[in-house]
Each structure stands twice: as C-alpha cells, then as structure tokens.
Scaffold this motif. Structure first.
Motif, PDB file in Angstrom:
ATOM      1  N   TYR A 131     -14.594   5.651  27.313  1.00 15.81           N
ATOM      2  CA  TYR A 131     -13.504   4.882  27.900  1.00 15.81           C
ATOM      3  C   TYR A 131     -13.041   3.816  26.911  1.00 15.81           C
ATOM      4  CZ  TYR A 131     -15.096   7.136  32.161  1.00 15.81           C
ATOM      5  OH  TYR A 131     -15.445   8.071  33.103  1.00 15.81           O
ATOM      6  N   PRO A 132     -12.325   4.225  25.864  1.00 11.91           N
ATOM      7  CA  PRO A 132     -11.928   3.293  24.807  1.00 11.91           C
ATOM      8  C   PRO A 132     -11.058   2.142  25.290  1.00 11.91           C
ATOM      9  CG  PRO A 132     -10.728   5.360  24.621  1.00 11.91           C
ATOM     10  CD  PRO A 132     -11.811   5.586  25.617  1.00 11.91           C
ATOM     11  N   ASN A 133     -10.165   2.404  26.224  1.00 13.51           N
ATOM     12  CA  ASN A 133      -9.281   1.341  26.700  1.00 13.51           C
ATOM     13  C   ASN A 133     -10.022   0.306  27.538  1.00 13.51           C
ATOM     14  OD1 ASN A 133      -6.754   2.201  25.563  1.00 13.51           O
ATOM     15  ND2 ASN A 133      -6.785   3.895  27.013  1.00 13.51           N
ATOM     16  N   LEU A 134     -11.036   0.762  28.271  1.00 13.46           N
ATOM     17  CA  LEU A 134     -11.839  -0.175  29.052  1.00 13.46           C
ATOM     18  C   LEU A 134     -12.646  -1.081  28.127  1.00 13.46           C
ATOM     19  CD1 LEU A 134     -12.767  -1.174  31.792  1.00 13.46           C
ATOM     20  CD2 LEU A 134     -14.492   0.628  31.822  1.00 13.46           C
ATOM     21  N   GLU A 135     -13.233  -0.480  27.100  1.00 19.71           N
ATOM     22  CA  GLU A 135     -13.995  -1.277  26.135  1.00 19.71           C
ATOM     23  C   GLU A 135     -13.077  -2.214  25.357  1.00 19.71           C
ATOM     24  OE1 GLU A 135     -16.818   0.761  23.772  1.00 19.71           O
ATOM     25  OE2 GLU A 135     -17.475   2.081  25.374  1.00 19.71           O
ATOM     26  N   LYS A 136     -11.883  -1.753  25.077  1.00 22.67           N
ATOM     27  CA  LYS A 136     -10.913  -2.598  24.382  1.00 22.67           C
ATOM     28  C   LYS A 136     -10.555  -3.806  25.237  1.00 22.67           C
ATOM     29  CE  LYS A 136      -6.320  -2.471  22.216  1.00 22.67           C
ATOM     30  NZ  LYS A 136      -5.122  -1.623  21.924  1.00 22.67           N
ATOM     31  N   LEU A 137     -10.382  -3.587  26.542  1.00 18.44           N
ATOM     32  CA  LEU A 137     -10.076  -4.688  27.462  1.00 18.44           C
ATOM     33  C   LEU A 137     -11.197  -5.723  27.463  1.00 18.44           C
ATOM     34  CD1 LEU A 137      -8.535  -6.071  29.787  1.00 18.44           C
ATOM     35  CD2 LEU A 137      -9.700  -4.497  31.365  1.00 18.44           C
ATOM     36  N   ILE A 138     -12.430  -5.257  27.515  1.00 18.28           N
ATOM     37  CA  ILE A 138     -13.577  -6.170  27.504  1.00 18.28           C
ATOM     38  C   ILE A 138     -13.588  -6.996  26.224  1.00 18.28           C
ATOM     39  CG2 ILE A 138     -16.105  -6.285  27.451  1.00 18.28           C
ATOM     40  CD1 ILE A 138     -16.074  -3.711  29.203  1.00 18.28           C
ATOM     41  N   GLU A 174      -1.227  -3.251  39.529  1.00 15.08           N
ATOM     42  CA  GLU A 174      -1.957  -4.250  40.303  1.00 15.08           C
ATOM     43  C   GLU A 174      -3.470  -4.056  40.198  1.00 15.08           C
ATOM     44  OE1 GLU A 174      -0.533  -6.744  41.246  1.00 15.08           O
ATOM     45  OE2 GLU A 174       1.562  -6.143  41.308  1.00 15.08           O
ATOM     46  N   LEU A 175      -3.914  -2.807  40.121  1.00 14.32           N
ATOM     47  CA  LEU A 175      -5.349  -2.561  39.916  1.00 14.32           C
ATOM     48  C   LEU A 175      -5.784  -3.099  38.558  1.00 14.32           C
ATOM     49  CD1 LEU A 175      -5.868   1.032  41.374  1.00 14.32           C
ATOM     50  CD2 LEU A 175      -6.599  -1.147  42.359  1.00 14.32           C
ATOM     51  N   GLY A 176      -4.877  -3.037  37.578  1.00 10.99           N
ATOM     52  CA  GLY A 176      -5.173  -3.623  36.274  1.00 10.99           C
ATOM     53  C   GLY A 176      -5.363  -5.122  36.385  1.00 10.99           C
ATOM     54  N   ASP A 177      -4.532  -5.768  37.217  1.00  7.94           N
ATOM     55  CA  ASP A 177      -4.667  -7.212  37.399  1.00  7.94           C
ATOM     56  C   ASP A 177      -5.976  -7.564  38.117  1.00  7.94           C
ATOM     57  OD1 ASP A 177      -2.247  -7.618  36.154  1.00  7.94           O
ATOM     58  OD2 ASP A 177      -1.097  -7.717  38.020  1.00  7.94           O
ATOM     59  N   VAL A 178      -6.377  -6.705  39.063  1.00  3.36           N
ATOM     60  CA  VAL A 178      -7.663  -6.914  39.743  1.00  3.36           C
ATOM     61  C   VAL A 178      -8.803  -6.744  38.739  1.00  3.36           C
ATOM     62  CG1 VAL A 178      -9.243  -6.031  41.498  1.00  3.36           C
ATOM     63  CG2 VAL A 178      -6.792  -6.219  42.008  1.00  3.36           C
ATOM     64  N   LEU A 179      -8.704  -5.691  37.920  1.00  2.77           N
ATOM     65  CA  LEU A 179      -9.718  -5.434  36.898  1.00  2.77           C
ATOM     66  C   LEU A 179      -9.808  -6.603  35.926  1.00  2.77           C
ATOM     67  CD1 LEU A 179     -11.783  -3.554  35.600  1.00  2.77           C
ATOM     68  CD2 LEU A 179      -9.888  -2.441  34.388  1.00  2.77           C
ATOM     69  N   LEU A 180      -8.670  -7.189  35.587  1.00  3.47           N
ATOM     70  CA  LEU A 180      -8.663  -8.358  34.699  1.00  3.47           C
ATOM     71  C   LEU A 180      -9.523  -9.466  35.285  1.00  3.47           C
ATOM     72  CD1 LEU A 180      -7.661 -10.241  32.457  1.00  3.47           C
ATOM     73  CD2 LEU A 180      -5.591 -10.628  33.812  1.00  3.47           C
ATOM     74  N   ILE A 225     -16.920 -14.985  31.717  1.00  5.15           N
ATOM     75  CA  ILE A 225     -17.292 -16.380  31.969  1.00  5.15           C
ATOM     76  C   ILE A 225     -18.791 -16.477  32.212  1.00  5.15           C
ATOM     77  CG2 ILE A 225     -17.071 -18.281  33.623  1.00  5.15           C
ATOM     78  CD1 ILE A 225     -14.130 -17.417  34.005  1.00  5.15           C
ATOM     79  N   ALA A 226     -19.310 -15.537  33.006  1.00  4.52           N
ATOM     80  CA  ALA A 226     -20.753 -15.524  33.281  1.00  4.52           C
ATOM     81  C   ALA A 226     -21.550 -15.260  32.006  1.00  4.52           C
ATOM     82  CB  ALA A 226     -21.065 -14.464  34.330  1.00  4.52           C
ATOM     83  N   LYS A 227     -21.030 -14.381  31.161  1.00  5.49           N
ATOM     84  CA  LYS A 227     -21.717 -14.098  29.886  1.00  5.49           C
ATOM     85  C   LYS A 227     -21.731 -15.343  29.008  1.00  5.49           C
ATOM     86  CE  LYS A 227     -21.715 -10.944  25.921  1.00  5.49           C
ATOM     87  NZ  LYS A 227     -21.059  -9.771  25.282  1.00  5.49           N
ATOM     88  N   ASP A 228     -20.597 -16.046  28.953  1.00  5.86           N
ATOM     89  CA  ASP A 228     -20.529 -17.273  28.163  1.00  5.86           C
ATOM     90  C   ASP A 228     -21.510 -18.317  28.669  1.00  5.86           C
ATOM     91  OD1 ASP A 228     -18.512 -16.083  26.720  1.00  5.86           O
ATOM     92  OD2 ASP A 228     -16.892 -17.073  27.815  1.00  5.86           O
ATOM     93  N   ASN A 229     -21.768 -18.274  29.983  1.00  9.03           N
ATOM     94  CA  ASN A 229     -22.712 -19.222  30.596  1.00  9.03           C
ATOM     95  C   ASN A 229     -24.146 -18.711  30.564  1.00  9.03           C
ATOM     96  OD1 ASN A 229     -20.549 -20.886  31.219  1.00  9.03           O
ATOM     97  ND2 ASN A 229     -20.327 -20.094  33.305  1.00  9.03           N
ATOM     98  N   LYS A 230     -24.338 -17.537  29.891  1.00 10.94           N
ATOM     99  CA  LYS A 230     -25.660 -16.904  29.783  1.00 10.94           C
ATOM    100  C   LYS A 230     -26.260 -16.596  31.161  1.00 10.94           C
ATOM    101  CE  LYS A 230     -26.808 -18.788  25.229  1.00 10.94           C
ATOM    102  NZ  LYS A 230     -25.382 -19.056  24.909  1.00 10.94           N
ATOM    103  N   GLU A 231     -25.407 -16.091  32.065  1.00  8.29           N
ATOM    104  CA  GLU A 231     -25.842 -15.741  33.417  1.00  8.29           C
ATOM    105  C   GLU A 231     -25.962 -14.217  33.583  1.00  8.29           C
ATOM    106  OE1 GLU A 231     -23.583 -19.554  35.511  1.00  8.29           O
ATOM    107  OE2 GLU A 231     -22.545 -17.645  35.241  1.00  8.29           O
ATOM    108  N   PHE A 232     -24.892 -13.489  33.292  1.00 10.85           N
ATOM    109  CA  PHE A 232     -24.897 -12.029  33.305  1.00 10.85           C
ATOM    110  C   PHE A 232     -23.652 -11.570  32.563  1.00 10.85           C
ATOM    111  CE2 PHE A 232     -22.761 -13.342  37.271  1.00 10.85           C
ATOM    112  CZ  PHE A 232     -21.554 -12.661  37.176  1.00 10.85           C
ATOM    113  N   ASP A 233     -23.516 -10.251  32.362  1.00 10.66           N
ATOM    114  CA  ASP A 233     -22.311  -9.734  31.716  1.00 10.66           C
ATOM    115  C   ASP A 233     -21.793  -8.522  32.485  1.00 10.66           C
ATOM    116  OD1 ASP A 233     -23.932  -7.592  31.015  1.00 10.66           O
ATOM    117  OD2 ASP A 233     -24.176  -8.231  28.929  1.00 10.66           O
ATOM    118  N   ILE A 234     -20.725  -7.918  32.000  1.00 10.51           N
ATOM    119  CA  ILE A 234     -20.094  -6.808  32.697  1.00 10.51           C
ATOM    120  C   ILE A 234     -21.023  -5.602  32.814  1.00 10.51           C
ATOM    121  CG2 ILE A 234     -19.052  -5.798  30.612  1.00 10.51           C
ATOM    122  CD1 ILE A 234     -17.364  -6.059  34.078  1.00 10.51           C
ATOM    123  N   GLU A 235     -21.920  -5.437  31.828  1.00 11.87           N
ATOM    124  CA  GLU A 235     -22.882  -4.340  31.878  1.00 11.87           C
ATOM    125  C   GLU A 235     -23.854  -4.535  33.037  1.00 11.87           C
ATOM    126  OE1 GLU A 235     -24.606  -0.710  30.687  1.00 11.87           O
ATOM    127  OE2 GLU A 235     -22.697  -1.667  30.193  1.00 11.87           O
TER     128      GLU A 235
END
Length: 254
Positions: free
Chosen positions: A3-10, A59-65, A73-83
C-alpha cells in the motif's frame, strides 16, 4: 510495498509534524483536533446518505487524515504509533470473528451478534455495569438508543408495545403538569422522559431514531426552502393562517 499511498500518507504526516514541517500541524494535540474528528466523520456520513461515492472517497480520506494525525501525535509523545493501532485492531477483529478465523459455528446473523457481545464483554472485564462504555460525546439521541438496546438484553423491557405507548402518554401528561406549574427545570426533565420513551418506541418497531430525525430534518428543510421559493411577500408579513396555507402548498410540491 503493498500500500504505497498509505505509507506515503504516514510519511507526509510525519514530515508535517517535524521541526522542518508545518507550524500548525506541530501545534495540534488530541484535544485540539477533537472538533475536526467529529466534523470529518459527519461529512463522511453525509456523503453516505447522499449516495455520493466520489465525495465519500474524499471524506474518508479526511477521516483517515485524522486517524493518522492522532497516531503521529501519540508517536511524538512516545505513547503509541499507527502500527500499534493497526495491530490492536487486527487482533480484536480476529478474536471477535471466531467463526471466520477459528472453529466456531454460527447459524445466523444473530448468532454472530451474540458472540460479538460475549467476546467484547470478556475483553472489557473492568466494566462493572452493562451501561459502561457508552460514549459521552455522541448525540443524546444515539446514546438513548444504545442505552435502550443494552438494557433489554437483560430483560428490562416493556411487556408489550401498548404499555410503552401508555408510558409516553403518561410522560406527556407529566410534562403538561410541569407547564401548568411554570417549573422550567421539571419541564426539561419531563421532556427528556418523553424523548427517551419515544426512542424506545422507535426501537420497538426497529426504527433508527437518529435516521428518523435526520429524515424529518431534511424533509422540513426541503419544504421550507420551497416556501421561500413560492412566497409572495416577506415572511415577516405572513399571518399564522397564511403560513399554514403556504406550508400546505409546499408539501404538495415536494
């Protein structure tokens, strides 16, 4: 890369949140983005209701955003990440579908729903009441539906629909008494009881109260807009009788 576009978004969100990224994105918190999450979800629902597939994709793209941004934000706070989010969701879905990913046998959709509820209860062992877990942020109407559906599962239900209708009549009578007293606080309390009992009546007939009210809202707006189109003078000059006649004309046209 599946899923290259999903990884690109991340990756894009990570850049936007970085020191060399966007000041606005860096300043966002889970709380500051709360209104955005609600707004984007509602706009996606609007697209679904309108049957607008092209707009739904956007709109699903905006929800995904919002999901990816919160995870960053959670990753930056060292809480969890998208994975971590995806891992927990995957494990939950596998656990709650033993008839797909395991050896469980089901004979109907109701069997699946019952199994889902049982497995969910096993996962949420910290919940003391069957009403625990009802969102505090959803609309009061949706919450009333969920409360009603939860309590009937343990048998807390009217014995027949006529008893439920009598209950609504009784609540309306109590509201009228509050009106006669001029007691605003009691009026609000009794009106709430009328709403709650009416939601239960809708549930009894398998009607989604939220959808029913949305339909009523749309119908009213459509007819009122038609009134605006066909009116012959400013609304401020209309009498009650003239308004009623105009409304009846609008009903015949839309």
């Amino acid at each position: 890369m599946k899923y290259p576009n999903l990884e690109k978004l991340i990756d894009i969100i990570a850049v936007l949140r970085s020191e060399n990224g966007c000041k606005w994105d860096r300043e966002q918190t889970h709380k500051s983005l709360r209104p955005n999450m609600l707004e984007e979800a509602y706009e996606a629902v609007d697209a679904i209701d309108d049957g607008d597939i092209t707009n739904l994709r956007e709109e699903l793209g905006d929800v995904l955003l919002q999901v990816v941004l919160h995870a960053q934000i959670a990753k930056d706070n060292k809480e969890f990440d998208i994975e971590d989010v995806a891992k927990e969701l995957s494990e939950k879905l596998i656990h709650r579908h033993p008839h797909v990913f395991g050896d469980a046998k089901v004979n109907s959709t109701q069997d699946i729903i019952n199994a889902w509820d049982r497995l969910k209860k096993e996962e949420k062992k910290d919940r003391k009441s069957i009403l625990d877990g009802i969102s505090k942020s959803q609309s009061a109407l949706m919450a009333a539906q969920k409360i009603s559906k939860k309590v009937i599962k343990v048998g807390f239900e009217w014995d027949c629909v006529e008893s439920l209708k009598d209950c609504i009549k009784s609540e309306y009578k109590e509201f009228e008494e509050a009106v006669e007293e001029g007691n605003i606080d009691r009026m609000e309390d009794e009106m709430g009881d009328i709403f709650f009992a009416t939601v239960n009546l809708a549930r009894w007939y398998k009607i989604d109260s939220e959808q029913a009210l949305l339909r009523a809202n749309k119908k009213f707006m459509k007819r009122f807009r038609k009134m605006e189109e066909i009116k012959e003078k400013p609304f401020e000059e209309y009498t009650y009788e003239e308004f009623n006649n105009l409304w009846q004309k609008a009903k015949l046209l839309v």
